[in-house]
Design an enzyme around this catalytic site. Sequence first.
Site, PDB file in Angstrom:
ATOM      1  N   ARG A   1     -75.952  92.335  66.518  1.00 13.52           N
ATOM      2  CA  ARG A   1     -75.831  93.442  67.454  1.00 13.52           C
ATOM      3  C   ARG A   1     -76.757  93.266  68.655  1.00 13.52           C
ATOM      4  NH1 ARG A   1     -78.043  97.975  69.266  1.00 13.52           N
ATOM      5  NH2 ARG A   1     -76.735  99.827  69.587  1.00 13.52           N
TER       6      ARG A   1
ATOM      7  N   TYR B   1     -71.463  87.776  56.190  1.00 15.55           N
ATOM      8  CA  TYR B   1     -71.011  86.735  57.095  1.00 15.55           C
ATOM      9  C   TYR B   1     -72.191  86.224  57.911  1.00 15.55           C
ATOM     10  CZ  TYR B   1     -70.799  90.946  60.035  1.00 15.55           C
ATOM     11  OH  TYR B   1     -71.083  92.132  60.665  1.00 15.55           O
TER      12      TYR B   1
END
Length: 224
Positions: free
Chosen positions: A92, A201
């Site tokens: 992010r 992931y």
Amino acid sequence: MKELNIAIVGAGIGGLTAALALQRAGFKVTVYEQAPELGEVGAGLSLSPSAAHALRYLGLGPALDAASYLPEDQAVRHYLEKYGERYYLIHRADLHDALAAAVRANDPEAIRLGQRCTGVTQTGERAQISFEGGAIVDADTVIGADGSRSRVRFALFGDDGPKYTGYIAWRGLVPMDRVPPRLLDPPSGIFVGPGHLVNRYPVRRGTLLNFVAFAERAQWEEEG
């Protein structure tokens, strides 16, 4: 710039994406963020091909290519879909940094920090934003991008804060050199069990493993 004074409350991913899109359309935008600085927060994000198309249109393609992990396979597919883009897995903070840099490249003064919104009012065809400390800003248009406890939304629609859905999530990042290789087959995967789900992931070009574990809980409602 087109003659319209646009103010955005909140310099998160939503607010900065809106700012960049408006700048691309020729508008002057000012983003007001309550934090004293834009820092690294959060963990991994999955960006679908539709999101990637939008970000590339806004000039974020090089940032996606530089900071993302590109999985070769995803478990959810539809036989009629052709996306014309990749699926990106990105930290992010990397996406947020790229958005902030692009907005500031268009206008170095566009993002104003340490501005905590306390309310929004409308007078005629103008809107006013009130800030902690007593400052007031006039704008033609105000966009609320100030999160789940939005003061802009509260001013428009009243008390509509976050509602507990019955699900909780644990998030984290693990250095990839501490992850047993047998757990990375495939590198990007979702694992589903009764009342539980784990998604994990790689991010930061495979140097970190992002994970989020979801579970149903009837009682746990507090944030933390």
